[in-house]
Design a protein around this motif. Structure first.
Motif, PDB file in Angstrom:
ATOM      1  N   ASP A 400       0.739  -1.487   0.341  1.00  0.00           N
ATOM      2  CA  ASP A 400      -0.258  -0.114  -0.232  1.00  0.00           C
ATOM      3  C   ASP A 400       1.011   1.383  -0.237  1.00  0.00           C
ATOM      4  OD1 ASP A 400      -2.076  -1.527   0.101  1.00  0.00           O
ATOM      5  OD2 ASP A 400      -2.837  -1.040   2.169  1.00  0.00           O
ATOM      6  N   ALA A 401       2.045   1.040   0.337  1.00  0.00           N
ATOM      7  CA  ALA A 401       2.974   2.574   1.009  1.00  0.00           C
ATOM      8  C   ALA A 401       3.641   2.600  -0.656  1.00  0.00           C
ATOM      9  CB  ALA A 401       3.818   2.461   1.475  1.00  0.00           C
ATOM     10  N   LEU A 402       3.804   1.678  -1.182  1.00  0.00           N
ATOM     11  CA  LEU A 402       4.610   1.942  -2.356  1.00  0.00           C
ATOM     12  C   LEU A 402       3.728   2.152  -3.225  1.00  0.00           C
ATOM     13  CD1 LEU A 402       6.500  -1.811  -2.398  1.00  0.00           C
ATOM     14  CD2 LEU A 402       7.225   0.299  -2.540  1.00  0.00           C
ATOM     15  N   ARG A 403       1.632   2.066  -3.721  1.00  0.00           N
ATOM     16  CA  ARG A 403       1.234   2.802  -3.976  1.00  0.00           C
ATOM     17  C   ARG A 403       0.845   4.233  -4.047  1.00  0.00           C
ATOM     18  NH1 ARG A 403      -1.068  -2.923  -3.081  1.00  0.00           N
ATOM     19  NH2 ARG A 403      -1.253  -4.183  -4.976  1.00  0.00           N
ATOM     20  N   GLU A 404       1.108   4.454  -2.827  1.00  0.00           N
ATOM     21  CA  GLU A 404       1.165   5.855  -2.547  1.00  0.00           C
ATOM     22  C   GLU A 404       1.695   6.611  -2.591  1.00  0.00           C
ATOM     23  OE1 GLU A 404       0.001   5.918   1.847  1.00  0.00           O
ATOM     24  OE2 GLU A 404      -1.432   5.103   1.823  1.00  0.00           O
ATOM     25  N   ASP A 405       3.168   6.133  -2.981  1.00  0.00           N
ATOM     26  CA  ASP A 405       3.772   6.920  -3.214  1.00  0.00           C
ATOM     27  C   ASP A 405       5.221   6.862  -5.058  1.00  0.00           C
ATOM     28  OD1 ASP A 405       4.520   7.204  -0.545  1.00  0.00           O
ATOM     29  OD2 ASP A 405       6.595   5.717  -0.323  1.00  0.00           O
ATOM     30  N   GLY A 406       3.528   5.702  -5.590  1.00  0.00           N
ATOM     31  CA  GLY A 406       3.822   6.065  -6.837  1.00  0.00           C
ATOM     32  C   GLY A 406       4.396   4.691  -7.840  1.00  0.00           C
ATOM     33  N   VAL A 407       4.902   4.010  -7.265  1.00  0.00           N
ATOM     34  CA  VAL A 407       6.610   3.263  -7.434  1.00  0.00           C
ATOM     35  C   VAL A 407       5.895   1.753  -7.352  1.00  0.00           C
ATOM     36  CG1 VAL A 407       8.067   4.552  -6.056  1.00  0.00           C
ATOM     37  CG2 VAL A 407       7.181   2.421  -4.875  1.00  0.00           C
ATOM     38  N   PHE A 408       4.166   1.262  -7.428  1.00  0.00           N
ATOM     39  CA  PHE A 408       4.184  -0.528  -7.150  1.00  0.00           C
ATOM     40  C   PHE A 408       3.483  -0.462  -9.437  1.00  0.00           C
ATOM     41  CE2 PHE A 408       1.267  -3.665  -6.420  1.00  0.00           C
ATOM     42  CZ  PHE A 408       2.171  -4.346  -5.428  1.00  0.00           C
ATOM     43  N   THR A 409       4.552  -0.647  -9.678  1.00  0.00           N
ATOM     44  CA  THR A 409       3.880  -0.791 -10.698  1.00  0.00           C
ATOM     45  C   THR A 409       5.153  -1.647 -11.429  1.00  0.00           C
ATOM     46  OG1 THR A 409       5.542   1.098 -11.978  1.00  0.00           O
ATOM     47  CG2 THR A 409       3.593   1.527 -11.445  1.00  0.00           C
ATOM     48  N   VAL A 410       4.556  -2.433 -12.107  1.00  0.00           N
ATOM     49  CA  VAL A 410       5.364  -3.082 -13.389  1.00  0.00           C
ATOM     50  C   VAL A 410       6.441  -2.996 -14.449  1.00  0.00           C
ATOM     51  CG1 VAL A 410       5.738  -6.042 -14.425  1.00  0.00           C
ATOM     52  CG2 VAL A 410       3.087  -5.391 -12.524  1.00  0.00           C
ATOM     53  N   VAL A 515       9.427  -0.374   3.563  1.00  0.00           N
ATOM     54  CA  VAL A 515       9.295   0.303   2.573  1.00  0.00           C
ATOM     55  C   VAL A 515      10.475   0.881   1.787  1.00  0.00           C
ATOM     56  CG1 VAL A 515       7.720   2.028   1.058  1.00  0.00           C
ATOM     57  CG2 VAL A 515       6.460   0.925   3.309  1.00  0.00           C
ATOM     58  N   HIS A 516      11.049   1.616   2.654  1.00  0.00           N
ATOM     59  CA  HIS A 516      12.165   2.293   1.729  1.00  0.00           C
ATOM     60  C   HIS A 516      13.115   1.174   1.516  1.00  0.00           C
ATOM     61  CE1 HIS A 516      15.653   4.967   1.515  1.00  0.00           C
ATOM     62  NE2 HIS A 516      16.679   4.073   1.964  1.00  0.00           N
ATOM     63  N   CYS A 517      13.451  -0.102   2.045  1.00  0.00           N
ATOM     64  CA  CYS A 517      14.241  -0.739   1.442  1.00  0.00           C
ATOM     65  C   CYS A 517      13.677  -1.088   0.144  1.00  0.00           C
ATOM     66  CB  CYS A 517      14.350  -1.920   1.734  1.00  0.00           C
ATOM     67  SG  CYS A 517      15.431  -2.749   1.586  1.00  0.00           S
ATOM     68  N   CYS A 518      12.203  -1.220   0.188  1.00  0.00           N
ATOM     69  CA  CYS A 518      11.984  -1.747  -1.757  1.00  0.00           C
ATOM     70  C   CYS A 518      11.608  -0.968  -2.143  1.00  0.00           C
ATOM     71  CB  CYS A 518       9.994  -1.952  -1.052  1.00  0.00           C
ATOM     72  SG  CYS A 518       9.707  -3.432   0.429  1.00  0.00           S
ATOM     73  N   LYS A 519      12.144   0.304  -2.195  1.00  0.00           N
ATOM     74  CA  LYS A 519      11.651   1.046  -3.066  1.00  0.00           C
ATOM     75  C   LYS A 519      13.453   1.401  -3.691  1.00  0.00           C
ATOM     76  CE  LYS A 519       9.446   4.933  -1.438  1.00  0.00           C
ATOM     77  NZ  LYS A 519       9.347   6.516  -1.176  1.00  0.00           N
ATOM     78  N   ASP A 552       5.321  -9.188  -6.904  1.00  0.00           N
ATOM     79  CA  ASP A 552       4.157  -8.741  -8.060  1.00  0.00           C
ATOM     80  C   ASP A 552       4.958  -7.958  -9.102  1.00  0.00           C
ATOM     81  OD1 ASP A 552       2.012 -11.232  -7.012  1.00  0.00           O
ATOM     82  OD2 ASP A 552       1.576  -8.855  -5.849  1.00  0.00           O
ATOM     83  N   LEU A 553       5.943  -7.122  -9.151  1.00  0.00           N
ATOM     84  CA  LEU A 553       6.373  -5.927  -9.414  1.00  0.00           C
ATOM     85  C   LEU A 553       8.097  -7.202 -10.078  1.00  0.00           C
ATOM     86  CD1 LEU A 553       6.290  -3.897  -7.028  1.00  0.00           C
ATOM     87  CD2 LEU A 553       5.053  -3.703  -8.745  1.00  0.00           C
ATOM     88  N   VAL A 554       8.784  -7.863  -9.799  1.00  0.00           N
ATOM     89  CA  VAL A 554       9.929  -8.158 -10.070  1.00  0.00           C
ATOM     90  C   VAL A 554      10.409  -9.677  -9.839  1.00  0.00           C
ATOM     91  CG1 VAL A 554      11.593  -5.874  -9.539  1.00  0.00           C
ATOM     92  CG2 VAL A 554      11.370  -7.569  -7.833  1.00  0.00           C
ATOM     93  N   PRO A 555      11.034 -10.683 -11.169  1.00  0.00           N
ATOM     94  CA  PRO A 555      11.145 -11.697 -11.377  1.00  0.00           C
ATOM     95  C   PRO A 555      11.695 -11.988  -9.731  1.00  0.00           C
ATOM     96  CG  PRO A 555      11.643 -11.035 -13.329  1.00  0.00           C
ATOM     97  CD  PRO A 555      11.498  -9.843 -12.170  1.00  0.00           C
ATOM     98  N   ALA A 556      11.691 -13.012  -8.855  1.00  0.00           N
ATOM     99  CA  ALA A 556      12.311 -13.991  -8.244  1.00  0.00           C
ATOM    100  C   ALA A 556      12.659 -14.908  -8.197  1.00  0.00           C
ATOM    101  CB  ALA A 556      11.416 -13.475  -7.068  1.00  0.00           C
TER     102      ALA A 556
END
Length: 822
Positions: A400-410, A515-519, A552-556
């Protein structure tokens, strides 16, 4: 039971009357019957055994009146002559009177005995289905006999009445255990009516009432209305008699309510559970124990807000420390602390479910508050990593935090067949004299970068364990060692450091730190995120929360640092370096077994010792592992395992086995007597951690390096043995197995084959040389092929991940198009 044969009955008649008249066959409809019964019993007075025989015969013929009168006449005879057990006499009286009273009440309700205040027991037809209806004449006589009996009870001595009360209580208890609560409750009615102070009868009646309710709830077609009426009648009766009931009986009644409610909750009868407990709350102030049951009821109904409130209240009540007027510690502080801890554990689970419910309902502000409270209350980071519920809550918060910051995109699909950037994620990176993790990681990166000149690699140390309030911290991966980590990286990577290799050390705490680390990871625009996983205990170093948030965003992809880590479905590929088991459900993830690229340089090949057969003559065996694992494995070793492994020492005279890495030698010896005996004889030597130079000297000149099952890690010690051309034997579910030729790797249950191989190597010089040479050849093969093979796995994992993400994007687009057309 007396014999039914004719000669016995004839002798009974002669003993009573000196005649062979068939008086036992007098018709029950004659007017002389009652008089006959009295005459018969008077004639047998002083002969308890014969009266008992008469009573048995009468009951066998269904003549309850004669049987009851016969047994009643023995109340004094039995006590005086002790020829018939007193408990049997009163027990039969209670059983016969109850049976007769129930029969009269069922067939002629208008003649039933009544007991004011006492709950009335419903007489169900099916309970009398196997009985023939007595004649009206017999029913009238039985009703009169009941009146006579209770009139005679008034004339009994207090001692006899006490025995009678106990007999009714014993009958009720036995019938309750046998599941015949209708009889148990009926048996107690006259007792409760006549003897208000008889404490045993109250919990017995309540138990029968509750058992009747449970039976009705679990039986299809039962009359629940009647069962609940009996429960309500009981509580009305209890309110009237409460002043007569003593504390011990009250405690039993309360415990019965709790036990029954708990059983009903487990069986899924949550409404009944609450209804049973509701009246109990009106009579007991200390009802904290019921909160646990009611909280479980709320959980069963998925009423998570109510469950949260109840668990929180119970935790507060159980808190052993009070600060209302100074600090007060309860007398039973230890027990209360245990219950409070139990409540807080359940509270976390209830809050997590409430948080998910709030998130589904769009109540994001409340969800975020709950998520933070849950995570901050975790006692250690393992719960966050391995409890799917808590992990899911934390994942939603981060996403949710990544969506709010606009970075939850494939990210855009990259060109196939090319790797640009790979991010290697670890929760922590161990740095110590004995841990090889940092050396392995840096060496892998260096070799991959040298193989692919266009590749960039980033190591991200997420430190997600600092999301929780009380993470486990060890000196081997303490954040204060950042400088040492960087120095090791510079030494291992050389000019690649800061050029195509980058090290990112994160120390932000809490969920916002994740959240910071994921960004940060997303800003690197990786083709693949490679997650390393080690021991799944306190020192687990996989970034599991980060992986779930970014799946849901990057290969793992996943690679094992230690073989016992557990995987789940959120991977595109799992890479194992040996033939060990893949624990957990990998779902659709591709499974690849590929040696890791840690031994590539020619200099390593040059450092390899030549095979020296004379080392075999030392008969020195070495096993090494660090941390508590050596202590746990040796302490928990079964007699069968010890016999199998240590048979090597018996079959090879002069052999000495060194175990290196123990923490508490005395504790190991105390727990493993078989090992202790061999320590005394000098066959086994236990060592704590040794300086690396001393360890290398011992292992490099040993005859054999044995890696036992259950030893996670151990690659560092095995590497020393391998460079010294010392044969190594291991088991397939281990980290060491990935570097060994197949003939040196055994199934975990093949201890006998493992021991036989060890003995052959110690006794057969040619076999010893052959295995040492096979190890060198296998290591050379890994050196020549591991980088290319591992790089190919990463490329394949990136492509699999891109395919997965493309399918997700396509499915979302189709869904949006369909919604637009509606």
């Amino acid at each position: 039971m007396p014999s039914k044969n004719f000669s016995f009955r004839s002798s009974l008649r002669r003993a009573a009357f000196g005649t062979a008249k068939t008086l036992l066959n007098v018709s029950s409809s004659t007017a002389a019957e009652r008089k006959f019964y009295n005459i018969l019993i008077r004639r047998l007075r002083g002969k308890p055994k014969q009266i008992q025989a008469l009573a048995w015969h009468a009951e066998e013929r269904g003549d309850l009146i004669l049987a009851l009168q016969a047994w009643s006449s023995l109340t004094t005879e039995a006590a005086r002559k002790r020829q018939v057990p007193v408990t049997k006499v009163f027990g039969k009286i209670a059983a016969l009177e109850t049976r007769m009273r129930r029969r009269v009440a069922f067939y002629t309700p208008e003649q039933a005995l009544t007991f004011p205040e006492v709950p009335q027991v419903a007489l169900i037809e099916e309970k009398f289905a196997d009985q023939a209806r007595p004649s009206d004449r017999i029913l009238q006589m039985e009703r009169a006999a009941l009146d006579e009996f209770w009139a005679s009870v008034d004339e009994m001595s207090e001692r006899a009445q006490s025995r009678l009360r106990k007999a009714y209580a014993a009958l009720a208890s036995h019938r309750n255990r046998a599941g015949r609560q209708h009889i148990a409750c009926s048996a107690l009615q006259p007792v409760l009516a006549r003897w208000k102070d008889y404490q045993t009868s109250y919990p017995l009646l309540y138990k029968g009432v509750l058992k009747s309710l449970q039976e009705a709830l679990n039986t299809t077609g039962s009359d629940l209305e009647e069962s609940w009426k009996l429960v309500d009648d009981w509580w009305g009766f209890f309110a009237i008699r409460q002043d007569y009931i003593q504390e011990a009986a009250l405690e039993q009644i309360w415990r019965l309510s709790l036990r029954t409610a708990n059983n009903l909750q487990k069986q899924g009868h949550v409404d009944a559970c609450e209804r049973v407990l509701q009246p109990a709350f009106e009579f007991w102030e200390d009802n904290a124990a019921a909160l646990v049951i009611l909280a479980r009821v709320s959980e069963t109904r998925e009423e998570w807000r109510q469950a949260t409130d109840r668990w929180q209240l119970y935790a507060a009540i159980m808190n052993p420390v009070s600060t209302k007027s100074g600090t007060i510690i309860a007398e039973n502080a230890e027990e209360r602390a245990r219950k409070a801890k139990f409540a807080r554990t359940a509270l976390r689970t209830a809050r997590a479910n409430l948080a998910l419910k709030c998130h589904m309902a769009g109540k994001y502000r409340e969800f975020r508050e709950l998520a933070v409270r849950i995570v901050e209350s975790l006692p250690d980071q393992r719960l966050l990593k391995y409890d799917p519920l808590f992990l899911d809550v934390a994942r939603l918060y981060v996403q949710d935090a990544l969506r709010e910051d606009g970075v939850f995109t494939v990210p855009e699909v990259q060109k196939a067949g090319k790797l640009r950037r790979v991010v290697l994620c670890l929760d922590i990176l161990k740095v110590s004299d004995v841990h090889t993790h940092s050396r392995v990681i840096f060496t892998m990166c260096r070799n991959l970068l040298r193989f692919d000149p266009d590749l960039h690699m980033h190591i991200v140390i997420t430190n997600e364990r600092f999301t929780v309030t009380t993470p486990v911290v060890s000196p081997s991966f303490n954040p204060t060692r950042d400088t040492e980590i960087e120095e090791r990286a510079r030494n291992a990577l050389g000019h690649l450091y800061g050029n195509r290799f980058h090290l990112h050390l994160n120390h932000e705490s809490g969920l916002e730190g994740v959240v910071h680390c994921c960004k940060q990871i997303l800003s690197l625009d990786p083709d693949l995120v490679l997650y390393g996983g080690g021991h799944r205990g306190l020192f687990s170093n996989e970034s599991r929360l980060v992986r779930h948030a970014l799946y849901d965003l990057v290969p793992a992809a996943f690679f094992y640092i230690q073989a016992n880590n557990e995987v789940d479905r959120k991977f595109d590929m799992v890479i194992a370096r040996g033939p060990h088991a893949i624990e957990g459900d990998a779902g659709q993830a591709a499974i690849r077994v590929r040696p890791y690229p840690t031994i590539v340089e020619e200099v390593l090949s040059q450092d390899q010792s030549v095979v020296d057969p004379s080392k075999a003559a030392s008969k020195i065996i070495v096993s090494a592992i660090t941390g508590v694992r050596m202590d746990v494995r040796l302490s928990e070793m079964s007699e069968t395992e010890a016999s199998g492994f240590f048979s090597i020492l018996d079959r090879v005279p002069g052999a000495v086995w060194h175990f290196i890495g123990a923490r508490d030698v005395s504790a190991i010896l105390k727990a493993n007597q078989s090992l202790a005996r061999r320590v005394e004889t000098g066959q086994i030597k236990l060592h704590t951690s040794m300086p690396f130079d001393a360890f290398t000297a011992l292992v490099s000149n040993a005859a054999l390096f044995l890696h036992l099952p259950g030893f996670t890690g151990g690659s560092g010690g095995a590497a020393v043995a391998r460079r010294g051309a010392i044969p190594i034997l291991t088991f397939n579910h281990s980290d060491v197995s990935g570097r060994q030729p197949p003939e040196t790797v055994f199934e975990v249950d093949n201890i006998a084959g493992y021991a036989d191989m060890a003995v052959r190597l110690l006794l057969d010089r040619d076999q010893w040389v052959r295995i040492a040479q096979r190890q060198i050849a296998h290591t050379e093969w890994i050196r020549e092929t591991s980088v290319q093979g591992f790089h190919a796995c990463l490329l394949e994992a990136a492509q699999l991940g891109q395919n997965r993400l493309t399918a997700i994007v396509g499915a979302n687009s189709e869904a949006e198009t369909a919604n637009m057309h509606q």
